[in-house]
Motif scaffolding. Structure first.
Motif, PDB file in Angstrom:
ATOM      1  N   ARG A  84       5.335  18.157  -6.809  1.00 17.79           N
ATOM      2  CA  ARG A  84       6.268  17.065  -7.047  1.00 17.79           C
ATOM      3  C   ARG A  84       5.390  15.806  -7.021  1.00 17.79           C
ATOM      4  NH1 ARG A  84       9.015  16.870  -1.840  1.00 17.79           N
ATOM      5  NH2 ARG A  84      10.615  18.073  -2.776  1.00 17.79           N
ATOM      6  N   ASP A  85       4.312  15.517  -6.343  1.00 15.78           N
ATOM      7  CA  ASP A  85       3.328  14.268  -6.538  1.00 15.78           C
ATOM      8  C   ASP A  85       2.964  14.311  -7.805  1.00 15.78           C
ATOM      9  OD1 ASP A  85       1.591  16.383  -6.115  1.00 15.78           O
ATOM     10  OD2 ASP A  85       0.287  14.866  -5.345  1.00 15.78           O
TER      11      ASP A  85
ATOM     12  N   ILE B 207      11.929  19.563 -10.831  1.00 19.70           N
ATOM     13  CA  ILE B 207      10.610  19.257 -10.179  1.00 19.70           C
ATOM     14  C   ILE B 207      10.621  20.132  -8.839  1.00 19.70           C
ATOM     15  CG2 ILE B 207       9.156  17.647  -9.024  1.00 19.70           C
ATOM     16  CD1 ILE B 207      10.346  15.607 -11.092  1.00 19.70           C
ATOM     17  N   ASN B 208       9.580  20.954  -8.934  1.00 16.75           N
ATOM     18  CA  ASN B 208       9.449  21.766  -7.401  1.00 16.75           C
ATOM     19  C   ASN B 208       8.546  21.151  -6.435  1.00 16.75           C
ATOM     20  OD1 ASN B 208       6.683  22.572  -7.841  1.00 16.75           O
ATOM     21  ND2 ASN B 208       7.397  23.955  -9.458  1.00 16.75           N
ATOM     22  N   LYS B 209       8.541  21.450  -5.154  1.00 17.23           N
ATOM     23  CA  LYS B 209       7.977  20.724  -4.312  1.00 17.23           C
ATOM     24  C   LYS B 209       6.486  21.001  -4.435  1.00 17.23           C
ATOM     25  CE  LYS B 209       7.830  20.628   0.824  1.00 17.23           C
ATOM     26  NZ  LYS B 209       8.466  20.985   2.053  1.00 17.23           N
TER      27      LYS B 209
ATOM     28  N   ASP C 228      14.751  15.475  -8.694  1.00 16.60           N
ATOM     29  CA  ASP C 228      14.084  16.375  -8.590  1.00 16.60           C
ATOM     30  C   ASP C 228      14.960  17.738  -9.190  1.00 16.60           C
ATOM     31  OD1 ASP C 228      12.180  14.978  -7.609  1.00 16.60           O
ATOM     32  OD2 ASP C 228      12.084  15.761  -5.645  1.00 16.60           O
TER      33      ASP C 228
ATOM     34  N   SER D 224      10.117  12.225  -2.405  1.00 16.19           N
ATOM     35  CA  SER D 224      10.976  13.100  -2.317  1.00 16.19           C
ATOM     36  C   SER D 224      12.591  12.947  -2.623  1.00 16.19           C
ATOM     37  CB  SER D 224      10.980  14.000  -0.994  1.00 16.19           C
ATOM     38  OG  SER D 224      11.760  14.954  -0.583  1.00 16.19           O
TER      39      SER D 224
END
Length: 391
Positions: A156-157, A151-153, A146, A141
């Motif tokens: 993200r990974d 890049i959304n949560k 982001d 994070s």
């Protein structure tokens, strides 16, 4: 050994912070000023700790290191011939990487978490290392990255696992005198690095969620140690941006807390029944949370906020990086070869400025070795006195 008390631990923390150039009060701690020298001093204690721990390795391998160097007077800039050599366990390049990683940078080495790739940029003609590229799994994070890439949560990974963070990136002497850092940073974006990543991680499951993700290296991030970097700024190839400044970090981390002090924190928290679980999958974010918990218990707020904001740089490996992430487009790879980058670096950055950088010829291996020995021995003097007393 008796447990350290809360009062003793707090006093130890205050002493360590003040030694690094911080002011400490009831509300927390902050740098006494914002100069580059003060910021460098903050890192000195952590660097000293790591060198002291590796004293034997450093001193025992100085002859090996000096045999794999070139004097500035013997450096023929037109004949520099870089290779990107991936570091393999037990190889001479592993020894070279470890030695220079410990000794050369003012920013101390931090233990790598997750995926890791190490490269020595080797000068085939002069038989000497030009620089190092040390890549590792990035922070999961990270708002500055982001927000810039969209890049959304939820995803993200997925995207972060298709990137790496350059923890170590730069040139070694005498190449650092001739803007070798720009060469090393540019070479990091060549096809060979991207393809080695794909080969190494193809078909591998992620450790945290145990799932297969595409083995594509879409981008690399790194930070300037003391703010914006003269190496990464305006770094281009044939008019195209190689690295892009995208903002600043928040000034948080763990390097200002020496490892010995951190272990005291862990013991203290364990005694108070905190969860002190560490290891793979917990990473640097976990270490920072433990530091914050311990410092809060001691009455010092924001323990992981060291106050040094670093400039963040993005190295895209695809021309359409934003569209790949935001619109799920297929990557259009940026194709760069070692030879192309080297020719451009020589013609664009070095030859027009060579008259201003003649000091590279003054670099002496013998002088460097003697200075390094003195520095290591001065760092380790206190430790060796302790050993003598114990005997």
């Amino acid at each position: 050994m008796p447990q350290i008390s809360k009062k003793q631990l707090r006093e130890k923390v205050v002493t360590v912070l003040k030694k690094q150039g911080y002011k400490v009060n009831d509300n927390g701690f902050s740098l006494k000023d914002n100069t580059r020298e003060t910021k460098r001093d903050v890192h000195s204690l952590a660097k000293k700790e790591r060198i002291t721990k590796s004293e034997k390795f450093i001193l025992n391998n100085i002859d090996f290191i000096s045999a794999n160097m070139v004097n500035g007077s013997d450096l023929d800039i037109r004949k520099i011939e870089p290779q990107i050599i991936e570091v393999k366990e037990g190889s001479k390049y592993e020894k070279l990487f470890r030695w220079w990683n410990l000794v050369w940078w003012s920013l101390p080495y931090e233990h790598a978490y997750g995926r890791q790739m190490r490269f020595v940029v080797w000068d085939k003609y002069h038989k000497a290392p030009i620089g190092l590229i040390g890549l590792q799994s990035p922070i999961l994070s990270w708002s500055v990255r982001d927000n810039h890439l969209g890049i959304n949560k939820k995803d993200r990974d997925y995207w972060v696992n298709q990137s790496m963070s350059a923890q170590r990136l730069g040139a070694l002497p005498p190449y650092n005198y001739i803007l070798g850092g720009k060469l090393v940073a540019s070479l990091m974006t060549t096809d060979i690095v991207r393809k080695k990543f794909e080969k190494k991680y193809s078909g591998k499951n992620t450790l945290l969620k145990n799932r297969k993700l595409p083995s594509k290296l879409l981008f690399i991030t790194t930070t300037g140690a003391y703010g914006k970097s003269s190496v990464y700024n305006r770094l281009k190839y044939n008019g195209n941006v190689i690295s892009k400044f995208i903002g600043y970090t928040k000034g948080s981390g763990s390097f200002h807390i020496p490892n010995t002090l951190f272990e005291d924190f862990v013991k203290y928290l364990e005694k108070k029944d905190y969860n002190i679980k560490r290891g793979y999958g917990n990473g640097p974010s976990r270490k920072m949370r433990l530091i914050n918990q311990a410092m809060d218990c001691l009455g010092i707020a924001n323990g992981s906020s060291h106050g040094i904001q670093r400039a963040v740089y993005l190295f895209p490996m695809a021309k359409n990086l934003e569209d790949v992430i935001q619109k799920n487009k297929k990557p259009i790879w940026i194709n760069r070869t070692i030879d192309e980058i080297t020719r451009y670096w020589r013609d664009r950055w070095i030859m027009p400025r060579l008259s201003q950088r003649e000091n590279y010829k003054d670099f002496s291996i013998d002088h460097f070795v003697s200075e390094t020995k003195l520095e290591v021995e001065s760092f380790c003097k206190g430790k060796n006195k302790m050993k003598t007393k114990k005997k």
